[in-house]
Design a protein around this motif. Sequence first.
Motif, PDB file in Angstrom:
ATOM      1  N   TYR A  60       1.096  -1.222   0.177  1.00  0.00           N
ATOM      2  CA  TYR A  60       0.144  -0.026  -0.018  1.00  0.00           C
ATOM      3  C   TYR A  60       0.789   1.414   0.115  1.00  0.00           C
ATOM      4  O   TYR A  60       0.465   2.306  -0.758  1.00  0.00           O
ATOM      5  CB  TYR A  60      -0.905   0.043   1.198  1.00  0.00           C
ATOM      6  CG  TYR A  60      -1.674   1.359   1.357  1.00  0.00           C
ATOM      7  CD1 TYR A  60      -2.790   1.548   0.582  1.00  0.00           C
ATOM      8  CD2 TYR A  60      -1.107   2.119   2.399  1.00  0.00           C
ATOM      9  CE1 TYR A  60      -3.152   2.926   0.682  1.00  0.00           C
ATOM     10  CE2 TYR A  60      -1.741   3.474   2.333  1.00  0.00           C
ATOM     11  CZ  TYR A  60      -2.869   3.729   1.480  1.00  0.00           C
ATOM     12  OH  TYR A  60      -3.413   5.054   1.730  1.00  0.00           O
ATOM     13  N   SER A  61       1.846   1.326   0.801  1.00  0.00           N
ATOM     14  CA  SER A  61       2.935   2.389   0.938  1.00  0.00           C
ATOM     15  C   SER A  61       3.367   2.797  -0.616  1.00  0.00           C
ATOM     16  O   SER A  61       3.181   3.769  -0.893  1.00  0.00           O
ATOM     17  CB  SER A  61       4.048   2.314   1.863  1.00  0.00           C
ATOM     18  OG  SER A  61       3.474   2.051   3.215  1.00  0.00           O
ATOM     19  N   LEU A  62       3.668   1.731  -1.484  1.00  0.00           N
ATOM     20  CA  LEU A  62       4.383   1.985  -2.704  1.00  0.00           C
ATOM     21  C   LEU A  62       3.115   2.530  -3.503  1.00  0.00           C
ATOM     22  O   LEU A  62       3.445   3.261  -4.495  1.00  0.00           O
ATOM     23  CB  LEU A  62       5.154   0.767  -3.142  1.00  0.00           C
ATOM     24  CG  LEU A  62       6.222   0.215  -2.352  1.00  0.00           C
ATOM     25  CD1 LEU A  62       6.979  -1.186  -2.916  1.00  0.00           C
ATOM     26  CD2 LEU A  62       7.418   1.256  -2.643  1.00  0.00           C
ATOM     27  N   LEU A  63       2.065   1.878  -3.551  1.00  0.00           N
ATOM     28  CA  LEU A  63       1.032   1.936  -4.417  1.00  0.00           C
ATOM     29  C   LEU A  63       0.434   3.345  -4.055  1.00  0.00           C
ATOM     30  O   LEU A  63      -0.100   4.211  -5.002  1.00  0.00           O
ATOM     31  CB  LEU A  63      -0.291   1.120  -4.183  1.00  0.00           C
ATOM     32  CG  LEU A  63       0.276  -0.267  -5.093  1.00  0.00           C
ATOM     33  CD1 LEU A  63      -1.048  -1.223  -4.655  1.00  0.00           C
ATOM     34  CD2 LEU A  63       0.445  -0.287  -6.273  1.00  0.00           C
ATOM     35  N   SER A  64       0.515   3.860  -2.762  1.00  0.00           N
ATOM     36  CA  SER A  64       0.042   5.293  -2.499  1.00  0.00           C
ATOM     37  C   SER A  64       0.893   6.290  -2.903  1.00  0.00           C
ATOM     38  O   SER A  64      -0.020   7.226  -3.369  1.00  0.00           O
ATOM     39  CB  SER A  64      -0.020   5.449  -0.943  1.00  0.00           C
ATOM     40  OG  SER A  64       1.205   5.374  -0.286  1.00  0.00           O
ATOM     41  N   PHE A  65       1.998   6.167  -3.078  1.00  0.00           N
ATOM     42  CA  PHE A  65       2.942   7.242  -3.905  1.00  0.00           C
ATOM     43  C   PHE A  65       2.609   7.216  -5.327  1.00  0.00           C
ATOM     44  O   PHE A  65       2.579   8.329  -6.002  1.00  0.00           O
ATOM     45  CB  PHE A  65       4.226   6.747  -3.600  1.00  0.00           C
ATOM     46  CG  PHE A  65       4.829   7.275  -2.235  1.00  0.00           C
ATOM     47  CD1 PHE A  65       5.116   8.589  -2.239  1.00  0.00           C
ATOM     48  CD2 PHE A  65       5.137   6.298  -1.334  1.00  0.00           C
ATOM     49  CE1 PHE A  65       5.809   8.801  -0.815  1.00  0.00           C
ATOM     50  CE2 PHE A  65       5.602   6.587  -0.091  1.00  0.00           C
ATOM     51  CZ  PHE A  65       6.020   7.721   0.041  1.00  0.00           C
ATOM     52  N   LEU A  82      -4.324   6.277   5.845  1.00  0.00           N
ATOM     53  CA  LEU A  82      -2.843   6.295   6.557  1.00  0.00           C
ATOM     54  C   LEU A  82      -3.360   6.232   8.028  1.00  0.00           C
ATOM     55  O   LEU A  82      -2.805   5.548   8.839  1.00  0.00           O
ATOM     56  CB  LEU A  82      -2.306   7.378   6.219  1.00  0.00           C
ATOM     57  CG  LEU A  82      -0.607   7.728   6.968  1.00  0.00           C
ATOM     58  CD1 LEU A  82      -0.016   6.649   6.609  1.00  0.00           C
ATOM     59  CD2 LEU A  82      -0.311   9.010   6.565  1.00  0.00           C
ATOM     60  N   ALA A  83      -4.341   6.954   8.512  1.00  0.00           N
ATOM     61  CA  ALA A  83      -4.562   6.962  10.059  1.00  0.00           C
ATOM     62  C   ALA A  83      -5.171   5.573  10.307  1.00  0.00           C
ATOM     63  O   ALA A  83      -4.634   5.205  11.631  1.00  0.00           O
ATOM     64  CB  ALA A  83      -5.808   7.917  10.174  1.00  0.00           C
ATOM     65  N   TYR A  84      -5.654   4.910   9.475  1.00  0.00           N
ATOM     66  CA  TYR A  84      -6.400   3.585   9.678  1.00  0.00           C
ATOM     67  C   TYR A  84      -5.069   2.669  10.042  1.00  0.00           C
ATOM     68  O   TYR A  84      -5.033   1.826  10.682  1.00  0.00           O
ATOM     69  CB  TYR A  84      -7.308   3.038   8.884  1.00  0.00           C
ATOM     70  CG  TYR A  84      -8.550   3.818   8.857  1.00  0.00           C
ATOM     71  CD1 TYR A  84      -9.215   4.501  10.147  1.00  0.00           C
ATOM     72  CD2 TYR A  84      -9.446   3.839   7.845  1.00  0.00           C
ATOM     73  CE1 TYR A  84     -10.013   5.362  10.021  1.00  0.00           C
ATOM     74  CE2 TYR A  84     -10.609   4.575   7.908  1.00  0.00           C
ATOM     75  CZ  TYR A  84     -11.244   5.177   9.182  1.00  0.00           C
ATOM     76  OH  TYR A  84     -11.966   5.859   8.923  1.00  0.00           O
ATOM     77  N   LEU A  85      -3.996   2.799   9.099  1.00  0.00           N
ATOM     78  CA  LEU A  85      -2.886   1.838   9.299  1.00  0.00           C
ATOM     79  C   LEU A  85      -2.168   1.955  10.379  1.00  0.00           C
ATOM     80  O   LEU A  85      -1.737   1.071  10.787  1.00  0.00           O
ATOM     81  CB  LEU A  85      -2.212   2.217   7.950  1.00  0.00           C
ATOM     82  CG  LEU A  85      -2.642   1.635   6.592  1.00  0.00           C
ATOM     83  CD1 LEU A  85      -1.639   2.038   5.203  1.00  0.00           C
ATOM     84  CD2 LEU A  85      -2.488   0.040   6.536  1.00  0.00           C
ATOM     85  N   LEU A  86      -1.937   3.374  10.789  1.00  0.00           N
ATOM     86  CA  LEU A  86      -1.400   3.501  12.201  1.00  0.00           C
ATOM     87  C   LEU A  86      -1.971   2.774  13.163  1.00  0.00           C
ATOM     88  O   LEU A  86      -1.538   2.093  14.051  1.00  0.00           O
ATOM     89  CB  LEU A  86      -1.519   4.897  12.378  1.00  0.00           C
ATOM     90  CG  LEU A  86      -0.605   5.957  11.212  1.00  0.00           C
ATOM     91  CD1 LEU A  86      -0.555   7.330  11.537  1.00  0.00           C
ATOM     92  CD2 LEU A  86       1.240   5.259  11.628  1.00  0.00           C
ATOM     93  N   ILE A  87      -3.520   2.660  13.215  1.00  0.00           N
ATOM     94  CA  ILE A  87      -4.314   2.242  14.295  1.00  0.00           C
ATOM     95  C   ILE A  87      -3.951   0.596  14.057  1.00  0.00           C
ATOM     96  O   ILE A  87      -3.646  -0.113  15.219  1.00  0.00           O
ATOM     97  CB  ILE A  87      -5.702   2.569  14.071  1.00  0.00           C
ATOM     98  CG1 ILE A  87      -6.150   3.774  14.306  1.00  0.00           C
ATOM     99  CG2 ILE A  87      -6.476   1.460  15.242  1.00  0.00           C
ATOM    100  CD1 ILE A  87      -5.666   4.457  15.657  1.00  0.00           C
ATOM    101  N   GLY A  88      -3.917   0.067  13.059  1.00  0.00           N
ATOM    102  CA  GLY A  88      -3.665  -1.555  12.672  1.00  0.00           C
ATOM    103  C   GLY A  88      -2.187  -1.909  13.134  1.00  0.00           C
ATOM    104  O   GLY A  88      -2.130  -2.801  13.772  1.00  0.00           O
ATOM    105  N   TYR A  89      -1.395  -0.942  12.676  1.00  0.00           N
ATOM    106  CA  TYR A  89      -0.055  -1.170  13.152  1.00  0.00           C
ATOM    107  C   TYR A  89       0.237  -1.065  14.688  1.00  0.00           C
ATOM    108  O   TYR A  89       0.790  -1.886  15.208  1.00  0.00           O
ATOM    109  CB  TYR A  89       0.989  -0.402  12.462  1.00  0.00           C
ATOM    110  CG  TYR A  89       2.248  -1.012  12.335  1.00  0.00           C
ATOM    111  CD1 TYR A  89       2.762  -1.976  11.534  1.00  0.00           C
ATOM    112  CD2 TYR A  89       3.351  -0.709  13.462  1.00  0.00           C
ATOM    113  CE1 TYR A  89       4.041  -2.723  11.595  1.00  0.00           C
ATOM    114  CE2 TYR A  89       4.710  -0.943  13.316  1.00  0.00           C
ATOM    115  CZ  TYR A  89       5.043  -2.078  12.454  1.00  0.00           C
ATOM    116  OH  TYR A  89       6.160  -2.337  12.414  1.00  0.00           O
TER     117      TYR A  89
END
Length: 477
Positions: A60-65, A82-89
């Motif tokens: 996702y990080s690569l595709l987001s760029f 990105l906020a949801y990814l931070l919660i998940g991590y």
Amino acid sequence: MFKYKKLEDEYQKSRINTISIPVFQFGSACIFIVATSKLITLVLQNELGLMPILIGCQIYSLLSFLFLRFNIHKINIQLIILAYLLIGYELIITTDTSPQALSLYQSNFTMCGVIIILISEFKESLVIILSTFSFKIIYTILMETQKSYIIYCTTLILMFFMCFFSYKLNVLNRTSFLLSQYDYMWESVFPKIVDTPYLIFTFSEEKLEFIFKSQNKLPFQCNNSKQLKEFLREWHWNQLSIENVLFNLYNNQSLNEFHSRKIEIQKDNKTKQSIRYSMMKSLSSTFIIKFDDSIIKVDDCKVVLKGTIKKQEELRMQLVKRIYKNLQMSLISKQQNNLWLIRNNCLKQIMDFKIMKYQWKTKLFDTKKLLFLNDIFVYKLNRLQIINPKNQNITTIVVQLKRLIFEVLELTKNQSSVDVTISETVTISYEGREMKYDKDAALKLIWYNLVEKSEMQENLWVIQLHKEPCVNFTNQK
């Protein structure tokens, strides 16, 4: 959201480019680096349970760029993800992180979430706040054995306070943007409402100097900050340079937001000039100097006059050379065509002078009076024909119509006819070159007043005139 779409677009573009994209890129890059480091650690420890999630974060990080490059306006949605990814991590690291490091980890993720909320638009920040806080409350209730209702209530209160704070912050950001636009307003609005000579500039706190912005019809050269500095230092008022006067004005804290005054400035104790200076205090102070038309610098008048005389002399010499050349060719070849051309050029200049010099009113005109032009172009064997079955007069500006037909006859091929047909509308058809009116001031005015359209039809140029000339009310008097 702003009422005007253009203003809203400018605000969004400024916000996205200055803060949203940098924060998103930094956050995505951090997630990619942390996920990669975690993935390497898990592989070395032979713990493969969380690998699919971490690989998904990397992808996702690569595709987001890549996605951001082609669709920059979707940055708000990507910030939510990105906020949801931070919660998940954050949930992932709780499974294998020591209690001592866990508190620091969670503080870091909380700070990242707050930053995303602060830079997001109100609607997106509302989605992030409500969804993330609600998820954390539900997750805590499900995982906790001993319920802490006071903490749940406190979290809800904090959640609603964050929504209110995000709304106020969004209002402040938009207000700040409007103030920044206010500084540039005079540069775009002032030229449209003022036609007298003026000068607009600002003061830079960083450079401690005045910065040139725009000018209009100044009687001296001032097109950059260097020339502005020269003007402000050469002219004086009350024994002080204008630069010092305006700088003292800028530092005067007792003045209101808007200050204006009319003064008379001097240069070398000889030349005088009346001006009105104004200063508007905002994010960056804007200065406007409006010059009185009644007083003009003598030195600059001499320069302008010399330039005008020189230009007139050059035009006169060009005319003399052209007349001489045509006379010489006529004498050598014993042809009169060049003499006809000289006479026609002179007649055209006379008509152009009348068109540009005077205001002309519309009146009824008998088009048969245009036939005198046949005698003017007899050397080309062209023929002007008036087709007027009902023998009706037309409403027109006579001298402009004559000049238009004159130009058509010049462009017409030799031994061809020009037909002026009068029915419900007036059309002029001829075979020859297209009329180029852009570079001729008189023809440009005629085209605007008389011509509705021009097009090629069956190898003939057809010019259709307006039913009545398109002139303003001042010409109707």
